[in-house]
Design a protein around this motif. Sequence first.
Motif, short mmCIF file in Angstrom:
data_model
loop_
_atom_site.label_atom_id
_atom_site.label_comp_id
_atom_site.label_asym_id
_atom_site.label_seq_id
_atom_site.Cartn_x
_atom_site.Cartn_y
_atom_site.Cartn_z
N SER A 27 -2.41 -11.12 -6.09
CA SER A 27 -1.66 -10.37 -7.11
C SER A 27 -2.24 -10.61 -8.50
N PHE A 69 -5.12 -8.27 -8.64
CA PHE A 69 -4.62 -6.90 -8.75
C PHE A 69 -4.07 -6.66 -10.15
N TYR A 99 -5.51 -3.69 -12.30
CA TYR A 99 -4.68 -2.48 -12.42
C TYR A 99 -3.60 -2.58 -13.49
N PRO A 109 -5.23 -2.88 -17.35
CA PRO A 109 -5.79 -1.63 -17.89
C PRO A 109 -4.76 -0.50 -18.00
N LEU A 110 -3.87 -0.44 -17.01
CA LEU A 110 -2.89 0.65 -17.03
C LEU A 110 -1.93 0.49 -18.19
N GLU A 168 -1.60 3.37 -20.73
CA GLU A 168 -0.40 4.21 -20.63
C GLU A 168 0.80 3.59 -21.32
N ARG A 183 2.70 1.73 -20.10
CA ARG A 183 3.76 1.51 -19.12
C ARG A 183 3.17 1.40 -17.72
N GLU A 204 4.61 1.60 -13.63
CA GLU A 204 5.79 1.90 -12.82
C GLU A 204 5.53 1.62 -11.35
N GLU A 205 6.53 0.98 -10.76
CA GLU A 205 6.53 0.77 -9.30
C GLU A 205 5.29 0.08 -8.79
N MET A 206 4.85 -0.94 -9.49
CA MET A 206 3.70 -1.68 -8.97
C MET A 206 4.19 -2.77 -8.02
N HIS A 207 3.54 -2.82 -6.87
CA HIS A 207 3.90 -3.80 -5.85
C HIS A 207 3.03 -5.04 -6.03
N LEU A 208 3.67 -6.18 -6.37
CA LEU A 208 2.94 -7.43 -6.50
C LEU A 208 3.73 -8.51 -5.78
N SER A 209 3.14 -9.70 -5.69
CA SER A 209 3.89 -10.81 -5.08
C SER A 209 3.96 -11.99 -6.03
N SER A 238 9.74 -4.88 1.89
CA SER A 238 8.34 -5.22 2.09
C SER A 238 8.03 -5.42 3.58
#
Lengths: 404, 274
Positions: free
Chosen positions: A52, A55, A59, A62-63, A67, A69, A71-76, A113
């Motif tokens: 994570s 990731f 992701y 930079p995002l 942006e 913002r 939204e809805e990023m899946h991490l652990s 998950s």
Amino acid sequence: MDSLLDHAPCGFITLSANGDILEINQTLLSILGCRQDDLSGRPVSTLLTVPSQVFYQFYFVPLLKREKRVEEMHLSLQSPSGEEIPVIINAVQSEKDGKATTDCIFFPIRKRSEYENELLTAKKEAESALIALHKAHTELDMAMGNLKDQQRELVKLNRQNQRFKQETEKELELARKIQEISLTDPIDHPTIQIESFYKASRQLSGDIYGFYQIDDHRYGVILLDVMGHGISSALITMSLHSLFQRLIPGGARPEKVLNELDSHLHSLFQKEEEARHYCTAIYLLIDTKRKKIEYINAGHPAALLQSPTTGEQHELASTNIPIGMFEGAAYIPKTISYIEGDRLLLYTDGVTDFLGCNHLSPLLQENHSIPIGRLKQIIIQSLEDNQQPSQKTDDQCFILVDLR
Amino acid sequence: MDQDIIVRNNVKVFGNGDKAMMFAPGFGCDQTVWKTVAEAFKDDYRVVLFDYVGSGNSDLQAYDFIRYNTLEGYAQDVLDVCAALDLEQAVFVGHSVSSMIGMIASLRQPQYFSTLVMVGPSPCYLNDPPEYLGGFEREQLQGLLELMEKNYIGWATMFAATVLNNSSRPALKEELEERFCSTDPLIARQFAEATFFSDNRKDLPRVTVPTLILQCSDDIIAPVSAGEYLHQHLSKSVFKQMEATGHCPHMSHPEETIQLIRQYLNETAVGVLA
């Protein structure tokens, strides 16, 4: 942080522009099992598992930069006790007092998950099945293509084969006619009548015969059976035929005829031992004036001499081994006398294969008084009656001689 | 100019210099990540931006699952762009895995490159104890691939939602049309596998092009041990430790990135003149 946010039903965190933790709510602390003091000022990535963290770098950073913002990023998350907690993160960047800060909410999705993992597993299985199916399909297509090619090839070959077969049959038919033309015609003289029957097992026969008038009272009758049948045997019969049709009408002695035929076979196969064929033969030199028969039987089935009055039968049995076997064999003719009305039957083993030796003899005996033309038909009929459809036929040939 | 390659790799050229400066995006990114840094060099260089096939606004139809199975395929993209633009002695700036892609390209056609600038490079992401520390165990990288999978659906909807919800900011929509990250999950996964499971250490001694290594602080993806290993094995390399933290200094700390690159280029240029 106000109490509502502190105890909201989701984790909440405020990050600095560098991604360091500025504020963290109680809910997230209890999810992680940490205290506020442990985390303040530390990079948010320290809360994450290693994958994570990567990731996040690739992701999230930079995002967010672009942006403002996520939204809805899946991490652990990884708790200090080592537990991995899958979460969904939403983040918004805003300016506070001229400094960029990021508010994030963390929503644990342990059950979701697990469900997603199962979905992913199922998806992967489906994908592998699909790939396997595609592969099988491709292989099948290829196999079908190959099969079609092979079929086309087979049809082509079959057509060639058919054409070849037709041509061969035509050739063989022609050869059969030539072979038959070489056979002598029946003789019907006051002192002698000769009839014959000739049937090839296939188009071509390994049997050959000839009967000739030598002078006003002498006749030569020869019957040969070359081992095997078909083209090779037939070729040999023709070769022997051209020899005996010169020798016999010229009045050559029986031993001379057999010797010549024997040497001819040996010379034929001198260099081709594998092609060697031997041949049974019977030659009769009939003298109608002296009513004597000189004969040599080289391994051939015995000819039958039927007496009309006594009903006695005499066998002209084998006097020598077949020709073409051992070079330099001595042929000595035997002589027998006959009386008017005696009748001779010469045949090849193709005849006795069906009828048996013991069948021909009574047939000859019972019908001793009827003309040989009729007798010939009776023997032919008998042959046809006794032929088994499944039986492999040999060449068949017989000669009937009426001595008058 | 090979127009097919220009379209295929979405090549953009601008700036005023005689010498070319080519910027290559890192894993999962497209050329827009270089926006700020590239702008800074446009007065002195002919700036070249491009997207690898499979990412950004490249031609997805040109994606070949065999070619792009290894970094060699991506290096061929770089060489194709160099050939299409007839580049000579260009400055190549590569972020992350593009550092290695540029290096591989330089081994094959050294004449295209005068300098390699590696931003957050790593010759191998996997640990190979005891002598090499890449930063990762294999299962951790597998975990990354799984995370990518789990976020794929999120990505697609996230972009759609962003566009819809920000109709008040039309500029954003335009910017979004240049896709920020490759959205095809299969391509992204293959790029990830080619990137994270590559090991380019054995190639390092063969590199002839002078190299600047920009090492970030606290970079989990390319740790200091990886940068130092590169510095030790690249004979003509200069190692610069950055203040910038994270893995994307060209985005998070563009000023420092620009300054260090410029300083290196000036120094080496002076060196050449002297």
